[in-house]
Design an enzyme around this catalytic site. Structure first.
Site, PDB file in Angstrom:
ATOM      1  N   CYS A  93      54.890  36.467 -56.697  1.00 15.53           N
ATOM      2  CA  CYS A  93      54.497  35.259 -55.950  1.00 15.53           C
ATOM      3  C   CYS A  93      54.681  33.980 -56.765  1.00 15.53           C
ATOM      4  O   CYS A  93      54.680  32.883 -56.209  1.00 15.53           O
ATOM      5  CB  CYS A  93      53.053  35.362 -55.485  1.00 15.53           C
ATOM      6  SG  CYS A  93      52.686  36.897 -54.659  1.00 15.53           S
ATOM      7  N   HIS A 148      49.911  28.576 -53.648  1.00 18.11           N
ATOM      8  CA  HIS A 148      50.330  29.869 -53.090  1.00 18.11           C
ATOM      9  C   HIS A 148      49.347  30.245 -51.981  1.00 18.11           C
ATOM     10  O   HIS A 148      48.137  30.087 -52.127  1.00 18.11           O
ATOM     11  CB  HIS A 148      50.332  30.918 -54.207  1.00 18.11           C
ATOM     12  CG  HIS A 148      50.653  32.293 -53.711  1.00 18.11           C
ATOM     13  ND1 HIS A 148      51.671  32.539 -52.806  1.00 18.11           N
ATOM     14  CD2 HIS A 148      50.084  33.504 -53.961  1.00 18.11           C
ATOM     15  CE1 HIS A 148      51.716  33.836 -52.550  1.00 18.11           C
ATOM     16  NE2 HIS A 148      50.771  34.442 -53.227  1.00 18.11           N
ATOM     17  N   ASN A 188      50.524  35.801 -46.467  1.00 19.37           N
ATOM     18  CA  ASN A 188      51.062  35.690 -47.823  1.00 19.37           C
ATOM     19  C   ASN A 188      52.529  36.119 -47.811  1.00 19.37           C
ATOM     20  O   ASN A 188      52.831  37.275 -47.526  1.00 19.37           O
ATOM     21  CB  ASN A 188      50.217  36.588 -48.738  1.00 19.37           C
ATOM     22  CG  ASN A 188      50.693  36.591 -50.181  1.00 19.37           C
ATOM     23  OD1 ASN A 188      51.791  36.144 -50.497  1.00 19.37           O
ATOM     24  ND2 ASN A 188      49.862  37.126 -51.059  1.00 19.37           N
TER      25      ASN A 188
HETATM   26  O1  UT7 Z   1      49.951  37.130 -53.848  1.00 18.12           O
HETATM   27  C1  UT7 Z   1      49.005  37.833 -54.561  1.00 18.12           C
HETATM   28  C2  UT7 Z   1      48.639  39.002 -53.740  1.00 18.12           C
HETATM   29  N1  UT7 Z   1      47.323  39.389 -53.526  1.00 18.12           N
HETATM   30  C3  UT7 Z   1      46.224  38.638 -53.341  1.00 18.12           C
HETATM   31  O2  UT7 Z   1      46.186  37.458 -53.459  1.00 18.12           O
HETATM   32  C4  UT7 Z   1      45.016  39.380 -52.918  1.00 18.12           C
HETATM   33  C5  UT7 Z   1      43.759  38.873 -53.532  1.00 18.12           C
HETATM   34  N2  UT7 Z   1      42.627  39.590 -52.981  1.00 18.12           N
HETATM   35  C6  UT7 Z   1      42.117  39.275 -51.770  1.00 18.12           C
HETATM   36  O3  UT7 Z   1      42.577  38.367 -51.086  1.00 18.12           O
HETATM   37  C7  UT7 Z   1      40.877  40.027 -51.337  1.00 18.12           C
HETATM   38  O4  UT7 Z   1      40.433  40.840 -52.384  1.00 18.12           O
HETATM   39  C8  UT7 Z   1      41.116  40.909 -50.067  1.00 18.12           C
HETATM   40  C9  UT7 Z   1      41.289  40.010 -48.854  1.00 18.12           C
HETATM   41  C10 UT7 Z   1      42.336  41.796 -50.247  1.00 18.12           C
HETATM   42  C11 UT7 Z   1      39.902  41.792 -49.832  1.00 18.12           C
HETATM   43  O5  UT7 Z   1      38.733  40.991 -49.721  1.00 18.12           O
HETATM   44  P1  UT7 Z   1      37.440  41.343 -50.571  1.00 18.12           P
HETATM   45  O6  UT7 Z   1      36.405  40.369 -50.164  1.00 18.12           O
HETATM   46  O7  UT7 Z   1      37.839  41.379 -52.003  1.00 18.12           O
HETATM   47  O8  UT7 Z   1      37.043  42.752 -50.027  1.00 18.12           O
HETATM   48  P2  UT7 Z   1      36.914  44.140 -50.820  1.00 18.12           P
HETATM   49  O9  UT7 Z   1      38.253  44.629 -51.243  1.00 18.12           O
HETATM   50  O10 UT7 Z   1      35.837  43.994 -51.858  1.00 18.12           O
HETATM   51  O11 UT7 Z   1      36.366  45.056 -49.671  1.00 18.12           O
HETATM   52  C12 UT7 Z   1      35.117  44.812 -49.031  1.00 18.12           C
HETATM   53  C13 UT7 Z   1      34.961  45.830 -47.910  1.00 18.12           C
HETATM   54  C14 UT7 Z   1      35.296  47.254 -48.324  1.00 18.12           C
HETATM   55  O12 UT7 Z   1      34.397  48.130 -47.628  1.00 18.12           O
HETATM   56  P3  UT7 Z   1      33.143  48.797 -48.400  1.00 18.12           P
HETATM   57  O13 UT7 Z   1      33.756  49.580 -49.525  1.00 18.12           O
HETATM   58  O14 UT7 Z   1      32.318  47.631 -48.863  1.00 18.12           O
HETATM   59  O15 UT7 Z   1      32.524  49.625 -47.331  1.00 18.12           O
HETATM   60  C15 UT7 Z   1      36.688  47.462 -47.789  1.00 18.12           C
HETATM   61  O16 UT7 Z   1      36.983  48.818 -47.522  1.00 18.12           O
HETATM   62  O17 UT7 Z   1      35.873  45.508 -46.835  1.00 18.12           O
HETATM   63  C16 UT7 Z   1      36.642  46.663 -46.514  1.00 18.12           C
HETATM   64  N3  UT7 Z   1      37.954  46.246 -46.037  1.00 18.12           N
HETATM   65  C17 UT7 Z   1      38.211  45.919 -44.759  1.00 18.12           C
HETATM   66  N4  UT7 Z   1      37.423  45.900 -43.668  1.00 18.12           N
HETATM   67  C18 UT7 Z   1      37.991  45.506 -42.498  1.00 18.12           C
HETATM   68  C19 UT7 Z   1      39.090  46.083 -46.766  1.00 18.12           C
HETATM   69  N5  UT7 Z   1      40.078  45.671 -45.966  1.00 18.12           N
HETATM   70  C20 UT7 Z   1      39.561  45.564 -44.724  1.00 18.12           C
HETATM   71  C21 UT7 Z   1      40.108  45.169 -43.489  1.00 18.12           C
HETATM   72  N6  UT7 Z   1      39.281  45.154 -42.394  1.00 18.12           N
HETATM   73  N7  UT7 Z   1      41.381  44.810 -43.337  1.00 18.12           N
END
Ligand code: UT7
Length: 328
Positions: free
Chosen positions: A115, A255, A285
């Site tokens: 990215c 970004h 993204n």
């Molecule tokens: O270009 C660079 C590329 N990547 C990035 O920039 C990504 C950076 N990271 C992020 O943007 C965030 O970490 C995410 C959007 C990917 C995830 O958000 P988060 O607030 O960090 O959530 P998390 O991974 O801590 O997950 C929280 C909960 C989990 O459930 P439990 O374990 O608490 O029960 C996940 O399983 O949300 C769940 N979850 C979802 N729920 C509904 C993860 N993805 C989803 C989804 N829909 N799509």
């Protein structure tokens, strides 16, 4: 040593027609619109058609950027394509693009910094012009991330989209153009965001396919923490190198990964949301394409005026990061 001031003299963007909405994703994986919007800010993203590969998206964006610069393809001396989704291993997407454009006099290569690739490309190109090696360089960020996204993995499939942005760099008047670049990498974080299958470590095989190693794998939360830390500090470092301060910023072009990451950078830089170009709700993204598409759209919307101070800043797989300060 800089012989000439170098800046952006033309911008262009292209996104495929097909829109993938959060509502459609609700039918594909266990997720919902509310979760996606509050956690990421994304509402929809674009998907390339079966006939479109990265060089095709790049072609549309590049033609617009070259025309906006008042040039023809034959005026381009070098093409740099930043991408992690090349049409194929080789020839490079830049060579495929060179042929499609008819840019017969241009050298061409791809650049891999995920990215951050577009900012890495700008830094490379601007130095080649500043030292007198080339006059006009086409820098493209183009991705078809849908081809490496696992649409059964809700952690990643809600985030990514396809698109391309392009700029032409050339000599500009004194007082305008690039003021600084800040590039960085931390390879120890490489495992946090990767596609490990299909390379020389894990060649494509039935086993690599069934382990889904040709798809993006991401430790979202760890990447999030890294991003929040690096976006603000990279922008501040670039401002310092340019001899400028956050008060000088007219527009931040970040970004487009997650609205919460952008907001934390805005807080650190004491900027209001109006000072940031944000379009991730429409496109998600797009990795290396995110910043050039946002920049081209800001220009289209009349949000960039001559003399404005812009800060471009990104982060991504590698891990990598990059920021640049320029006067429009
Ligand atoms: O270009 C660079 C590329 N990547 C990035 O920039 C990504 C950076 N990271 C992020 O943007 C965030 O970490 C995410 C959007 C990917 C995830 O958000 P988060 O607030 O960090 O959530 P998390 O991974 O801590 O997950 C929280 C909960 C989990 O459930 P439990 O374990 O608490 O029960 C996940 O399983 O949300 C769940 N979850 C979802 N729920 C509904 C993860 N993805 C989803 C989804 N829909 N799509």
């Amino acid at each position: 040593m800089s012989l000439y001031p170098v800046g952006i003299i033309g911008t262009g963007k292209y996104v495929p027609e097909r829109i993938l909405t959060n509502q459609e994703l609700e039918q594909m994986v266990e997720t919902n619109d509310e979760w996606i919007v509050t956690r990421t800010g994304i509402r929809e993203r674009r998907l390339a058609s079966a006939e479109e590969a990265t060089s095709d998206l790049a072609l549309h964006a590049s033609k617009k950027a070259i025309a906006a610069a008042g040039l023809t393809a034959e005026d381009i001396d070098l093409i740099i394509v930043a991408t992690i989704t090349p049409d194929m291993f080789f020839p490079s997407t830049a060579c495929l693009l060179q042929d499609k454009l008819g840019a017969k006099k241009a050298a061409a290569f791809d650049l891999s910094a995920a990215c951050s690739g577009f900012i890495y490309g700008l830094a490379t190109a601007s130095n080649m012009i500043a030292t007198g090696m080339y006059k006009h360089v086409l820098v493209v960020g183009a991705e078809t991330l849908s081809r490496i996204t696992d649409y059964t993995d809700r952690n990643t499939c809600i985030l990514f989209g396809d698109g391309a942005g392009a700029v032409v760099l050339g000599q500009v008047e004194e007082g305008r153009g690039f003021r600084s670049f800040e590039l960085g990498a931390d390879g120890s974080g490489g495992d946090l965001l990767k596609v490990c299958g299909g390379g020389s470590r894990v060649p494509a095989s039935e086993a690599s396919l069934s382990a889904k190693q040709h798809f993006i794998h991401m430790a979202g939360n760890d990447v999030f923490k890294f991003a929040v830390r690096i976006m603000g500090s990279a922008a501040e470092d670039a401002l310092q190198k340019a001899g400028m301060t956050k008060e000088d910023i007219n527009l931040l072009v970040p970004h487009q990964a997650n609205i919460r990451i952008i907001n934390s950078a805005l807080t650190r830089l004491d900027l209001s949301e109006e000072k940031a170009m944000i379009n991730l709700h429409k496109y998600g993204n797009m990795s290396a394409a995110s910043i050039p598409v946002a920049l081209a759209e800001a220009v289209e919307e009349g949000r960039v005026q001559q003399g404005d101070c812009l800060v471009l800043v990104g982060f991504g797989g590698g891990l990598t990061w990059g920021a640049s300060v320029l006067v429009w």
